[in-house]
Design an enzyme around this catalytic site. Structure first.
Site, PDB file in Angstrom:
ATOM      1  N   SER A 107       0.876  -1.176   0.000  1.00  0.00           N
ATOM      2  CA  SER A 107       0.000   0.000   0.000  1.00  0.00           C
ATOM      3  C   SER A 107       0.909   1.220   0.000  1.00  0.00           C
ATOM      4  O   SER A 107       2.098   1.109   0.367  1.00  0.00           O
ATOM      5  CB  SER A 107      -0.854  -0.005   1.277  1.00  0.00           C
ATOM      6  OG  SER A 107      -1.447   1.260   1.489  1.00  0.00           O
TER       7      SER A 107
ATOM      8  N   TYR B 159      -2.021  -1.304  10.370  1.00  0.00           N
ATOM      9  CA  TYR B 159      -1.978  -1.408   8.900  1.00  0.00           C
ATOM     10  C   TYR B 159      -0.661  -0.847   8.366  1.00  0.00           C
ATOM     11  O   TYR B 159       0.008  -1.460   7.532  1.00  0.00           O
ATOM     12  CB  TYR B 159      -3.175  -0.646   8.332  1.00  0.00           C
ATOM     13  CG  TYR B 159      -3.408  -0.817   6.851  1.00  0.00           C
ATOM     14  CD1 TYR B 159      -4.125  -1.911   6.354  1.00  0.00           C
ATOM     15  CD2 TYR B 159      -2.921   0.111   5.934  1.00  0.00           C
ATOM     16  CE1 TYR B 159      -4.365  -2.059   4.990  1.00  0.00           C
ATOM     17  CE2 TYR B 159      -3.151  -0.027   4.580  1.00  0.00           C
ATOM     18  CZ  TYR B 159      -3.878  -1.115   4.115  1.00  0.00           C
ATOM     19  OH  TYR B 159      -4.101  -1.256   2.758  1.00  0.00           O
TER      20      TYR B 159
HETATM   21  P1  NAD Z   1     -11.394  -6.233  -0.048  1.00  0.00           P
HETATM   22  O1  NAD Z   1     -11.938  -6.136   1.333  1.00  0.00           O
HETATM   23  O2  NAD Z   1     -12.224  -5.849  -1.214  1.00  0.00           O
HETATM   24  O3  NAD Z   1     -10.853  -7.696  -0.320  1.00  0.00           O
HETATM   25  C1  NAD Z   1     -10.075  -8.359   0.621  1.00  0.00           C
HETATM   26  C2  NAD Z   1     -10.023  -9.821   0.237  1.00  0.00           C
HETATM   27  O4  NAD Z   1      -9.278 -10.499   1.251  1.00  0.00           O
HETATM   28  C3  NAD Z   1     -11.385 -10.492   0.189  1.00  0.00           C
HETATM   29  O5  NAD Z   1     -11.373 -11.466  -0.834  1.00  0.00           O
HETATM   30  C4  NAD Z   1     -11.498 -11.165   1.560  1.00  0.00           C
HETATM   31  O6  NAD Z   1     -12.361 -12.291   1.567  1.00  0.00           O
HETATM   32  C5  NAD Z   1     -10.058 -11.564   1.745  1.00  0.00           C
HETATM   33  N1  NAD Z   1      -9.700 -11.809   3.134  1.00  0.00           N
HETATM   34  C6  NAD Z   1      -9.868 -11.008   4.219  1.00  0.00           C
HETATM   35  N2  NAD Z   1      -9.418 -11.618   5.314  1.00  0.00           N
HETATM   36  C7  NAD Z   1      -8.944 -12.817   4.917  1.00  0.00           C
HETATM   37  C8  NAD Z   1      -8.356 -13.915   5.579  1.00  0.00           C
HETATM   38  N3  NAD Z   1      -8.155 -13.928   6.916  1.00  0.00           N
HETATM   39  N4  NAD Z   1      -8.019 -15.005   4.850  1.00  0.00           N
HETATM   40  C9  NAD Z   1      -8.230 -15.038   3.527  1.00  0.00           C
HETATM   41  N5  NAD Z   1      -8.785 -14.039   2.841  1.00  0.00           N
HETATM   42  C10 NAD Z   1      -9.132 -12.949   3.533  1.00  0.00           C
HETATM   43  O7  NAD Z   1     -10.036  -5.369   0.015  1.00  0.00           O
HETATM   44  P2  NAD Z   1      -9.167  -4.678  -1.131  1.00  0.00           P
HETATM   45  O8  NAD Z   1      -9.353  -3.217  -1.008  1.00  0.00           O
HETATM   46  O9  NAD Z   1      -9.360  -5.353  -2.445  1.00  0.00           O
HETATM   47  O10 NAD Z   1      -7.718  -4.979  -0.556  1.00  0.00           O
HETATM   48  C11 NAD Z   1      -6.866  -5.967  -1.092  1.00  0.00           C
HETATM   49  C12 NAD Z   1      -5.433  -5.650  -0.691  1.00  0.00           C
HETATM   50  O11 NAD Z   1      -5.059  -4.378  -1.223  1.00  0.00           O
HETATM   51  C13 NAD Z   1      -5.228  -5.545   0.827  1.00  0.00           C
HETATM   52  O12 NAD Z   1      -3.982  -6.104   1.168  1.00  0.00           O
HETATM   53  C14 NAD Z   1      -5.216  -4.050   1.071  1.00  0.00           C
HETATM   54  O13 NAD Z   1      -4.486  -3.701   2.209  1.00  0.00           O
HETATM   55  C15 NAD Z   1      -4.534  -3.565  -0.199  1.00  0.00           C
HETATM   56  N6  NAD Z   1      -4.795  -2.155  -0.502  1.00  0.00           N
HETATM   57  C16 NAD Z   1      -6.057  -1.695  -0.703  1.00  0.00           C
HETATM   58  C17 NAD Z   1      -6.244  -0.354  -0.997  1.00  0.00           C
HETATM   59  C18 NAD Z   1      -7.594   0.226  -1.253  1.00  0.00           C
HETATM   60  O14 NAD Z   1      -7.692   1.474  -1.349  1.00  0.00           O
HETATM   61  N7  NAD Z   1      -8.633  -0.555  -1.384  1.00  0.00           N
HETATM   62  C19 NAD Z   1      -5.143   0.504  -1.091  1.00  0.00           C
HETATM   63  C20 NAD Z   1      -3.874  -0.018  -0.875  1.00  0.00           C
HETATM   64  C21 NAD Z   1      -3.704  -1.353  -0.588  1.00  0.00           C
END
Ligand code: NAD
Length: 256
Positions: free
Chosen positions: A139, A152
């Site tokens: 991130s 985080y």
């Molecule tokens: P999201 O909530 O849409 O998806 C998260 C996914 O992880 C889902 O499929 C969920 O079922 C799965 N998950 C959660 N806990 C879990 C566990 N214990 N075991 C297995 N699967 C699990 O989130 P997202 O926004 O798509 O985030 C995905 C990644 O991107 C994360 O690592 C997040 O930190 C990173 N990220 C997101 C953003 C953003 O703005 N959305 C920005 C930077 C980084």
């Protein structure tokens, strides 16, 4: 980039960024193993429509034993794990002195320790087969801090550090390890934070705008599709000497 014959595991790919990346890798010809909670059917259908073969494994990425079962499942279903995308992640927002210790533990386990476990389990097979790509979805919070996100930010800085170590340990092998550092992407994880901001006056549009305006100079969200393209590039031969980077794709967030 033609990934026909390669197998990719994308953790946390039943929604959001992980699903976007899985679809793009499937379009490029890879077999996919999805992971994540909730009903996996819509994600399976979306990846199947993009091409290639796809399976789902529901391992909880907080549990090392289940992570080992997941990696064994990928190797037994498709005979290899060539592309590892560590994407599963959760968020919790609270000041550090009010941060619930059990949330700290879960965030560190899912967002950081799971990357260590999948990597240590996937590397021997990549070495045996002489090719591998590890892409860690960190991130912009792996590069800079924000208030309220102690666990985080600590976990994502940890992912960036781990990425560098793995890149150094594989530097003379046909295996690369890199991190992607997205800014705001409109997924369920971020929608939850917008909903919390809107709780006071119910104005979702303003909450969305304010969230972007505070951090992301472009005032536009990054998309899962853009992250899919960058992941695909990192899997390509052209990226063979891209090693140990923390590549931000953040609408200018880290440039301030
Ligand atoms: P999201 O909530 O849409 O998806 C998260 C996914 O992880 C889902 O499929 C969920 O079922 C799965 N998950 C959660 N806990 C879990 C566990 N214990 N075991 C297995 N699967 C699990 O989130 P997202 O926004 O798509 O985030 C995905 C990644 O991107 C994360 O690592 C997040 O930190 C990173 N990220 C997101 C953003 C953003 O703005 N959305 C920005 C930077 C980084």
């Amino acid at each position: 980039m033609n990934l026909a014959g390669k197998t990719a595991l994308v953790t946390g790919s039943t929604s959001g960024i992980g699903l976007g990346i899985a679809k793009r890798l499937a379009e490029a010809g890879a077999n996919l193993v999805l992971n994540g909670f909730g009903d996996a059917e819509p994600a399976l259908a979306a990846v199947r429509a993009a091409g290639g073969q796809v399976r789902h494994h529901p391992a909880d990425m907080a549990r090392p034993k289940q992570i080992a079962e997941l990696v064994a499942f990928v190797e037994s279903e498709f005979g290899a794990l060539d592309i590892l995308v560590n994407n599963a992640g959760i968020q919790h927002v609270a000041p550090v002195d009010e941060f619930p210790p059990e949330r700290w533990d879960s965030i560190l386990a899912i967002n950081l320790s799971s990357v260590f476990h999948t990597t240590r389990l996937a590397l021997p097979g990549m070495r045996r087969r002489g090719w591998g790509r590890i892409v860690n979805i960190a991130s912009v919070h792996g590069l800079v801090g924000s208030t309220g996100k102690a666990a985080y930010v600590a976990a994502k800085h940890g992912v960036v550090g781990l990425t560098k170590v793995v890149a150094l340990e594989t530097a003379q092998e046909p295996i690369t390890c890199n991190a992607i550092c997205p800014g705001w992407v409109l997924t369920p994880l971020v929608q939850q934070q917008i909903d919390e901001r809107a709780r006071a006056d119910g104005d979702l549009e303003r909450a969305r705008h304010d969230l972007l305006a505070e951090k992301q100079p472009s005032l536009e969200f990054v998309t899962p599709e853009q992250l899919g393209e960058l992941t695909l590039y990192l899997c390509s031969d052209a990226a063979a000497q891209v090693r140990g980077v923390a590549w931000n794709i953040d609408g200018g967030w880290a440039a301030r």
